[in-house]
Design a protein around this motif. Structure first.
Motif, short mmCIF file in Angstrom:
data_model
loop_
_atom_site.label_atom_id
_atom_site.label_comp_id
_atom_site.label_asym_id
_atom_site.label_seq_id
_atom_site.Cartn_x
_atom_site.Cartn_y
_atom_site.Cartn_z
N SER A 20 -50.77 24.94 -36.29
CA SER A 20 -49.49 24.57 -35.79
C SER A 20 -49.29 24.71 -34.43
CB SER A 20 -48.24 25.09 -36.63
OG SER A 20 -48.27 26.29 -36.62
N ASP A 48 -59.97 20.84 -45.80
CA ASP A 48 -58.84 21.65 -45.99
C ASP A 48 -58.74 21.90 -47.65
OD1 ASP A 48 -56.36 22.44 -46.37
OD2 ASP A 48 -55.45 20.44 -45.86
N CYS A 108 -53.13 23.52 -45.07
CA CYS A 108 -52.21 22.50 -44.61
C CYS A 108 -50.81 22.50 -45.27
CB CYS A 108 -52.58 21.24 -44.34
SG CYS A 108 -53.81 21.10 -42.84
N LEU A 146 -46.43 20.39 -40.52
CA LEU A 146 -47.66 19.67 -41.21
C LEU A 146 -48.09 18.70 -39.95
CD1 LEU A 146 -49.62 19.43 -43.45
CD2 LEU A 146 -47.71 17.85 -44.20
N ALA A 195 -50.38 19.94 -37.48
CA ALA A 195 -51.49 20.63 -37.91
C ALA A 195 -52.56 19.24 -38.04
CB ALA A 195 -51.33 21.37 -39.29
N TYR A 196 -52.17 18.37 -38.98
CA TYR A 196 -52.88 17.24 -38.97
C TYR A 196 -53.52 16.56 -37.75
CZ TYR A 196 -52.16 16.61 -43.97
OH TYR A 196 -51.98 16.76 -45.48
#
Length: 159
Positions: A6, A22, A26, A32, A35-36
């Motif tokens: 993040s 993952d 996550c 989120l 992170a993606y």
């Protein structure tokens, strides 16, 4: 190697990996989408993300329960990834033979519908694999659930 997904991505990690797995990280990261997008930056063109995430009936396990709509809406529609695999599987071993797939909302215009037989009230795991496009695509597209996008189209609503 430790990287806060993040946070700001270390430049050494950009386009470094052919595969990222993952296995349940996550959904524990509050930011989120960041992170993606960092995973997207870490994958090489043509690279694959393999994910296993809680999907249903995992109350208080994490911040999020990832749904098929997230995979199709974010990874496929917004980021241009190819969905290679997507199934739902019960966590409980006595239900292991029950595996279901879903419809693709980008094709049907409706939220994903389960295709298969899943036991009621069992915690479900979402298993998926997506492949990053070889050519650079614009990222950062907004992501909305399919049903709402279709309704807005029909109601001529402004988004």
């Amino acid at each position: 190697m430790v990287q806060d997904l993040s946070g700001k991505l270390d430049k050494k990690l950009k386009h470094r990996f052919d595969v990222i797995y993952d296995g349940g990280t996550c959904e524990h990261i509050f930011e989120l989408p960041k992170a993606y997008r960092n995973i997207h930056r870490m994958l090489k063109p043509g690279g694959t993300l393999i994910g296993h995430s809680p999907c249903n009936n995992w109350i208080n396990h994490s911040f999020y329960q990832i749904s098929p709509e997230m995979v199709y809406g974010f990874w496929e529609k917004a980021m241009g990834y190819e969905v290679l695999h997507l199934t739902l599987q019960p966590l409980l071993p006595n239900f292991a033979k029950h595996v279901a797939s879903t419809t693709n909302p980008n094709e049907t215009g409706k939220r994903p519908r389960i295709k298969g037989d899943l036991p009621k009230n069992s915690p479900l795991i979402l298993n998926y694999a997506v492949r990053k496009p070889l050519k650079k695509m614009a990222s950062g597209s907004k992501v909305y659930q399919t049903d709402y996008v279709e309704k807005w189209k029909n109601d001529d609503a402004v988004v």
